[in-house]
Design an enzyme around this catalytic site. Structure first.
Site, PDB file in Angstrom:
ATOM      1  N   HIS A 151       0.811  -1.225   0.000  1.00 27.70           N
ATOM      2  CA  HIS A 151       0.000   0.000   0.000  1.00 27.70           C
ATOM      3  C   HIS A 151       0.840   1.270   0.000  1.00 27.70           C
ATOM      4  O   HIS A 151       0.335   2.348   0.320  1.00 27.70           O
ATOM      5  CB  HIS A 151      -0.964  -0.010   1.186  1.00 27.70           C
ATOM      6  CG  HIS A 151      -2.079  -1.003   1.019  1.00 27.70           C
ATOM      7  ND1 HIS A 151      -2.907  -1.396   2.051  1.00 27.70           N
ATOM      8  CD2 HIS A 151      -2.496  -1.700  -0.078  1.00 27.70           C
ATOM      9  CE1 HIS A 151      -3.779  -2.282   1.594  1.00 27.70           C
ATOM     10  NE2 HIS A 151      -3.549  -2.479   0.321  1.00 27.70           N
ATOM     11  N   GLY A 243      -2.491  -9.038  12.770  1.00 27.57           N
ATOM     12  CA  GLY A 243      -3.034  -7.705  12.996  1.00 27.57           C
ATOM     13  C   GLY A 243      -3.859  -7.145  11.866  1.00 27.57           C
ATOM     14  O   GLY A 243      -3.849  -5.928  11.645  1.00 27.57           O
ATOM     15  N   THR A 244      -4.587  -7.983  11.139  1.00 30.55           N
ATOM     16  CA  THR A 244      -5.436  -7.481  10.067  1.00 30.55           C
ATOM     17  C   THR A 244      -6.818  -8.095  10.161  1.00 30.55           C
ATOM     18  O   THR A 244      -6.973  -9.274  10.500  1.00 30.55           O
ATOM     19  CB  THR A 244      -4.830  -7.759   8.681  1.00 30.55           C
ATOM     20  OG1 THR A 244      -5.747  -7.349   7.665  1.00 30.55           O
ATOM     21  CG2 THR A 244      -4.494  -9.229   8.482  1.00 30.55           C
ATOM     22  N   ASN A 269      -4.500 -12.030  16.172  1.00 37.46           N
ATOM     23  CA  ASN A 269      -5.321 -10.827  16.251  1.00 37.46           C
ATOM     24  C   ASN A 269      -5.734 -10.564  17.688  1.00 37.46           C
ATOM     25  O   ASN A 269      -5.975 -11.506  18.457  1.00 37.46           O
ATOM     26  CB  ASN A 269      -6.587 -10.965  15.394  1.00 37.46           C
ATOM     27  CG  ASN A 269      -6.491 -10.193  14.098  1.00 37.46           C
ATOM     28  OD1 ASN A 269      -5.746  -9.218  14.003  1.00 37.46           O
ATOM     29  ND2 ASN A 269      -7.256 -10.620  13.095  1.00 37.46           N
TER      30      ASN A 269
END
Length: 300
Positions: A151, A243-244, A269
């Site tokens: 990204h 962590g997504t 997570n």
């Protein structure tokens, strides 16, 4: 049902040869980087996701640049946390072979733009150099192309007209952004106030003088490195999802593409969702504590 056995996960990891990590905002949350979808999802009472689009920039570049000035400032203040450091060691054959002796490749595909994973790896390579008393070539110290920032990068400044794109950590990028930010410091009802910066006072391209934009991938734009990532996914036999929320495509599809061709998937997570029930392993909690506890060999 996914497994939460540390022993079973480590056994599977130990025999893995091609390991990929898919990382999201939760990886950097403990470093103080606000996420779009938790308490950091609002900025000046505005929906942050609505500002991260080409349409928003076209309509109001002043507002979008102020939002990214805020994000840049947060990223400049942040430091890698223990999860970044464990993943950095996975990029180095010397370390990861302690927990995966058969490993042949490792890649981190990160949706984060904060550069903290790169900072953690650079710091590790510097320490290795200092400890050895020599300057080992980076390409021999780490797996090649081990970090793919799909990204983009928060510190990149990209021209809207020409091909210019370069990192610039100047804070603020231009005086007008600093002045606009300062005007909000003691303002309690920030959502009702707006500072309109003229176009000619916003960041400009140093090559051609045109309006510049943040060098990140916005919603609706094509991520970077897709062909390379697809090749990596095809051969991966272990995927760590860290962590997504796995809601943004195409990253949300990667883990289960690994699983479809026989690879294992482990989710890390803070608050696992129903979607994570498809994983082979699920570990709940902050990745900055869970990852070091699972891989003590990768903690100094």
């Amino acid at each position: 049902m996914p497994n939460s056995s540390v022993e079973a996960f480590r056994d599977a990891f130990r025999t893995s040869q091609h390991i990929i990590v898919i990382a999201g905002a939760g990886l950097s949350a403990a470093s103080g980087i606000p996420t779009f979808r938790d308490g950091g999802g609002m900025w000046r009472s505005l929906d942050a996701t609505a500002l991260a689009t080409p349409e928003a920039f076209s309509e109001n570049p002043s507002l979008v640049w102020q939002f990214y000035h805020y994000r840049r400032t947060k990223a400049l203040e942040a430091k890698p946390n223990p999860a970044h450091e464990v993943i950095a060691k996975m990029s180095v054959p010397l370390y990861i072979r302690k927990v995966a002796p058969e490993v042949k490749s490792f890649h981190l595909v990160t949706q984060n733009v904060d550069r903290l994973s790169v900072t953690a790896l650079d710091s590790l390579v510097e320490r290795l150099t200092a400890d050895s008393g020599t300057a080992p070539a980076r390409k021999r110290s780490i797996f090649p192309n081990s970090i793919l920032e799909m990204h983009g990068r928060i510190f990149d400044v990209k021209c809207t007209v020409c091909d210019y794109c370069a990192e610039d950590r100047t804070d603020p990028l231009c005086p007008a952004l600093g002045a606009a930010d300062a005007s909000f410091k003691d303002y309690h009802d920030a959502g009702s106030k707006e500072v309109n910066i003229p176009l000619d006072e916003l960041p400009r391209c140093p090559a051609c003088g045109a309006l510049a934009r943040p060098g990140v991938v916005w919603f609706g734009e094509k991520p970077y490195h897709l062909d390379e990532i697809n090749s990596i996914i095809y051969k991966a036999d272990m995927c760590l999802v860290i962590g997504t929320s796995s809601t943004v495509r195409p990253a949300s599809t990667y883990a289960y593409r690994v699983q479809r061709h026989g690879g294992k998937v482990a989710v890390f997570n803070k608050d696992p969702s129903e979607k994570d029930e498809r994983a082979d392993f699920v570990f709940a909690g902050g990745c900055e504590t869970v990852l070091p506890s699972l891989f003590p060999e990768l903690v100094e």
